[in-house]
Design a protein around this motif. Structure first.
Motif, mmCIF file in Angstrom:
data_model
loop_
_atom_site.group_PDB
_atom_site.id
_atom_site.type_symbol
_atom_site.label_atom_id
_atom_site.label_comp_id
_atom_site.label_asym_id
_atom_site.label_seq_id
_atom_site.Cartn_x
_atom_site.Cartn_y
_atom_site.Cartn_z
ATOM 1 N N LEU A 38 1.420 -7.673 -1.127
ATOM 2 C CA LEU A 38 2.311 -7.920 -2.270
ATOM 3 C C LEU A 38 3.455 -6.904 -2.308
ATOM 4 C CD1 LEU A 38 -0.333 -8.833 -4.986
ATOM 5 C CD2 LEU A 38 1.327 -10.375 -3.898
ATOM 6 N N ARG A 39 3.156 -5.650 -2.000
ATOM 7 C CA ARG A 39 4.232 -4.637 -1.965
ATOM 8 C C ARG A 39 5.269 -4.989 -0.900
ATOM 9 N NH1 ARG A 39 3.681 -0.150 -4.909
ATOM 10 N NH2 ARG A 39 1.611 0.407 -5.633
ATOM 11 N N ALA A 40 4.788 -5.408 0.261
ATOM 12 C CA ALA A 40 5.714 -5.788 1.337
ATOM 13 C C ALA A 40 6.578 -6.954 0.884
ATOM 14 C CB ALA A 40 4.937 -6.153 2.598
ATOM 15 N N ALA A 41 5.955 -7.926 0.238
ATOM 16 C CA ALA A 41 6.699 -9.114 -0.204
ATOM 17 C C ALA A 41 7.721 -8.763 -1.285
ATOM 18 C CB ALA A 41 5.731 -10.178 -0.715
ATOM 19 N N ALA A 42 7.450 -7.721 -2.046
ATOM 20 C CA ALA A 42 8.370 -7.343 -3.116
ATOM 21 C C ALA A 42 9.687 -6.787 -2.581
ATOM 22 C CB ALA A 42 7.718 -6.311 -4.041
ATOM 23 N N VAL A 43 9.642 -6.100 -1.442
ATOM 24 C CA VAL A 43 10.843 -5.380 -1.006
ATOM 25 C C VAL A 43 11.400 -5.790 0.348
ATOM 26 C CG1 VAL A 43 10.349 -3.338 -2.400
ATOM 27 C CG2 VAL A 43 9.472 -3.458 -0.082
ATOM 28 N N GLU A 44 10.639 -6.526 1.131
ATOM 29 C CA GLU A 44 11.114 -6.878 2.456
ATOM 30 C C GLU A 44 11.521 -8.349 2.500
ATOM 31 O OE1 GLU A 44 8.438 -5.554 5.469
ATOM 32 O OE2 GLU A 44 8.280 -3.579 4.564
ATOM 33 N N PRO A 45 12.740 -8.636 2.901
ATOM 34 C CA PRO A 45 13.258 -10.009 2.838
ATOM 35 C C PRO A 45 12.392 -11.058 3.540
ATOM 36 C CG PRO A 45 15.032 -8.479 3.340
ATOM 37 C CD PRO A 45 13.754 -7.692 3.376
#
Length: 166
Positions: A64-71
């Motif tokens: 979820l963290r990756a999905a929040a900030v990485e396009p």
């Protein structure tokens, strides 16, 4: 669960980081970080009831963290196409504009060598401890996976024996 809130907070976080790198004030970034924490916390609370262990929950959080900030990860989550664990890379600053303004001259306080060497040693020790902790965490996850498989086999065996005794 509101995935949209997380994605919105992630976009605000990227914008806040970009503004800060351009010399802006950190207030916008702090608000975005708090929004991301709240959205992630709500999703994690909901996720606790869907996963079977702390290790899986940590993987969910990283994804979820990756999905929040990485396009790319964001796009997968928006389309409901996440098929594997994702790990945020770096600080989520990919694609950010370079900072503007003048760089500060390096501080001369620590050029004396003793403090700098001590700091290097402490950093090396901290990195080594981090590596060891990561290794122990990976080993613990593998052991937990083995235990889950053993549990599933034992449950299957009990089920088969119960069926044969009827």
């Amino acid at each position: 669960m509101n995935v949209r809130a997380l994605l919105t907070a992630g976009e605000q976080l990227r914008e806040g980081q970009a503004a800060l790198m351009r010399g802006g004030k950190p207030d916008e970034l702090r608000r975005a970080e708090e929004s991301e924490r709240r959205a992630l916390s709500a999703l994690m609370d909901a996720g606790r009831h869907l996963v079977d262990g702390e290790a899986t929950l940590r993987k969910l959080e990283a994804t979820l963290r990756a999905a929040a900030v990485e396009p790319e990860a964001r796009d997968l989550l928006e389309r409901g196409r996440v098929t594997k664990d994702l790990v945020p890379s770096g600080f989520g600053l990919a694609g950010m504009p370079p900072p503007t303004g003048k760089r500060r001259a390096p501080s001369k306080k620590k050029e004396n060598g003793a403090a700098t060497e001590r700091d290097r040693r402490r950093l090396a020790e901290a990195r080594e401890k981090l590596q060891e902790a990561r290794k122990r965490a990976r080993e613990a996850e593998r052991e937990a996976d083995r235990a889950r498989k053993e549990l599933a086999r034992a449950e299957e065996q009990v089920t088969q024996l119960q069926r044969s005794n009827r």
